[in-house]
Design a protein around this motif. Sequence first.
Motif, short mmCIF file in Angstrom:
data_model
loop_
_atom_site.label_atom_id
_atom_site.label_comp_id
_atom_site.label_asym_id
_atom_site.label_seq_id
_atom_site.Cartn_x
_atom_site.Cartn_y
_atom_site.Cartn_z
N PRO A 1 -24.91 -42.28 4.10
CA PRO A 1 -25.00 -41.56 5.36
C PRO A 1 -25.20 -42.45 6.58
O PRO A 1 -24.70 -42.17 7.66
N THR A 2 -25.94 -43.55 6.40
CA THR A 2 -26.21 -44.43 7.54
C THR A 2 -24.93 -45.08 8.04
O THR A 2 -24.68 -45.15 9.24
N TYR A 3 -24.08 -45.54 7.12
CA TYR A 3 -22.81 -46.15 7.54
C TYR A 3 -21.85 -45.08 8.04
O TYR A 3 -21.11 -45.29 9.00
N ALA A 4 -21.87 -43.91 7.40
CA ALA A 4 -20.99 -42.82 7.82
C ALA A 4 -21.27 -42.42 9.26
O ALA A 4 -20.35 -42.12 10.03
N ALA A 5 -22.53 -42.45 9.64
CA ALA A 5 -22.90 -42.04 10.99
C ALA A 5 -22.63 -43.14 12.02
O ALA A 5 -22.19 -42.87 13.14
N ALA A 6 -22.87 -44.38 11.62
CA ALA A 6 -22.81 -45.47 12.60
C ALA A 6 -21.41 -46.05 12.80
O ALA A 6 -21.02 -46.37 13.93
N ARG A 7 -20.64 -46.19 11.73
CA ARG A 7 -19.40 -46.96 11.84
C ARG A 7 -18.14 -46.23 11.36
O ARG A 7 -17.06 -46.42 11.91
N LEU A 8 -18.27 -45.40 10.35
CA LEU A 8 -17.09 -44.84 9.70
C LEU A 8 -16.18 -44.01 10.61
O LEU A 8 -14.95 -44.12 10.51
N PRO A 9 -16.70 -43.18 11.52
CA PRO A 9 -15.80 -42.36 12.34
C PRO A 9 -14.78 -43.18 13.13
O PRO A 9 -13.63 -42.75 13.29
N TYR A 10 -15.18 -44.35 13.62
CA TYR A 10 -14.26 -45.17 14.42
C TYR A 10 -13.14 -45.75 13.55
O TYR A 10 -11.99 -45.86 13.98
N ILE A 11 -13.48 -46.11 12.32
CA ILE A 11 -12.48 -46.64 11.41
C ILE A 11 -11.52 -45.54 10.97
O ILE A 11 -10.30 -45.75 10.90
N LYS B 1 -10.74 -42.93 12.67
CA LYS B 1 -9.87 -42.61 13.82
C LYS B 1 -8.70 -43.59 13.89
O LYS B 1 -7.54 -43.17 14.07
N ALA B 2 -8.96 -44.87 13.73
CA ALA B 2 -7.88 -45.87 13.77
C ALA B 2 -6.91 -45.67 12.61
O ALA B 2 -5.69 -45.78 12.79
N PHE B 3 -7.45 -45.35 11.44
CA PHE B 3 -6.60 -45.13 10.27
C PHE B 3 -5.72 -43.90 10.46
O PHE B 3 -4.52 -43.93 10.17
N LYS B 4 -6.29 -42.81 10.95
CA LYS B 4 -5.54 -41.58 11.14
C LYS B 4 -4.49 -41.71 12.25
O LYS B 4 -3.43 -41.07 12.19
N ASP B 5 -4.78 -42.53 13.26
CA ASP B 5 -3.79 -42.77 14.30
C ASP B 5 -2.55 -43.44 13.71
O ASP B 5 -1.41 -43.16 14.12
N ALA B 6 -2.77 -44.35 12.77
CA ALA B 6 -1.65 -45.07 12.15
C ALA B 6 -0.97 -44.24 11.06
O ALA B 6 0.25 -44.31 10.89
N PHE B 7 -1.75 -43.43 10.34
CA PHE B 7 -1.21 -42.65 9.22
C PHE B 7 -1.71 -41.21 9.31
O PHE B 7 -2.58 -40.79 8.54
N PRO B 8 -1.18 -40.43 10.24
CA PRO B 8 -1.67 -39.07 10.47
C PRO B 8 -1.48 -38.12 9.29
O PRO B 8 -2.17 -37.11 9.20
N GLY B 9 -0.57 -38.43 8.39
CA GLY B 9 -0.32 -37.55 7.27
C GLY B 9 -1.25 -37.75 6.09
O GLY B 9 -1.23 -36.98 5.14
N VAL B 10 -2.07 -38.80 6.13
CA VAL B 10 -2.97 -39.10 5.02
C VAL B 10 -4.28 -38.33 5.21
O VAL B 10 -4.94 -38.43 6.24
#
Length: 310
Positions: free
Chosen positions: A111-121, A123-132
């Motif tokens: 949860p600590t990493y999910a809250a602090a860092r994961l959302p930004y990663i 977002k970048a992943f979904k921008d590149a691969f919106p269907g995943v």
Amino acid sequence: MIKPRTVHDLAHVNLKLVSTFVCVAEFGSFQATAKAMGRSQSAISMQIKELEAQAGTQLFLRTTRHVELTAAGKMLLDQARASISGLSMTFRHIKEDIDFRRGHVRIACSPTYAAARLPYIIKAFKDAFPGVKVSIGEYKSAEILNALKQDKADFGVGPELSDPEMTFEYGRAEPLLAVVPNEWIQNGEDTGTIALDIVLSHSLVMFYPNTVVHQIISEAAEEKGLAFTVEYYCIQGETLLAFANAGIGIAILTASIADLSRVKNCKVLRIIEPELYRHFTMITRKGMTLLPAAKHLYGLISEDITNQTG
């Protein structure tokens, strides 16, 4: 043409029967299996009898209340589970290889990493691969490993633990920190560090005993023959900071667990004598191959946690 021996040996095996066998073994009951599979109990019983005929031996010992595996049944169960898991992964791999952009990645995350860092990663992943599709499960440390073992996640992000079934890599070591109320610091002690025995001589606010940080402190204290008193246990790092800010106790955590900019009326000191670290890593099951979409996201997260400083 002579068939290879492995093909010849398996030519009469029905995989549906094997799948039913695994269900019966796990439920320990023909009735429970029938209910779970939406079939009649007699149909389940007939399938097991057919598989036993193919195997040439009895797989279950039947009683009026439940069923138990025979020695042959136990042997088959171990191999059947591994084979079904392997086949499931292979078919997923084939499907995602055909169209990478329609994959599905499942993450078991602290949860600590999910809250602090994961959302930004993400977002970048979904921008590149919106269907995943990306599914995120937030788990405590040991629960991350259980999620991987139960095939609820492709990989995990969390503390390094001891488990021979897992591979831990691409991590970093975060030093344990003490958030100390200003009035508790003696003249000349504000050096940016604080010895463990001094920390443990004060009242503490800490995470619960089943957490990695608490276990690290407990093991270090035991090695030095030190006792300590925890005034309050908390789940969230922000709660620990609030208690320290109020002057109730020394909070022990790492920089990634809470927003240290919120520290008031306290000093953040690195624990020494000994220096203590929480190891944060990428986690996968040994022998498992990540599918293309999962492998790509795994790489983004591993790069992030490797480049962060403790």
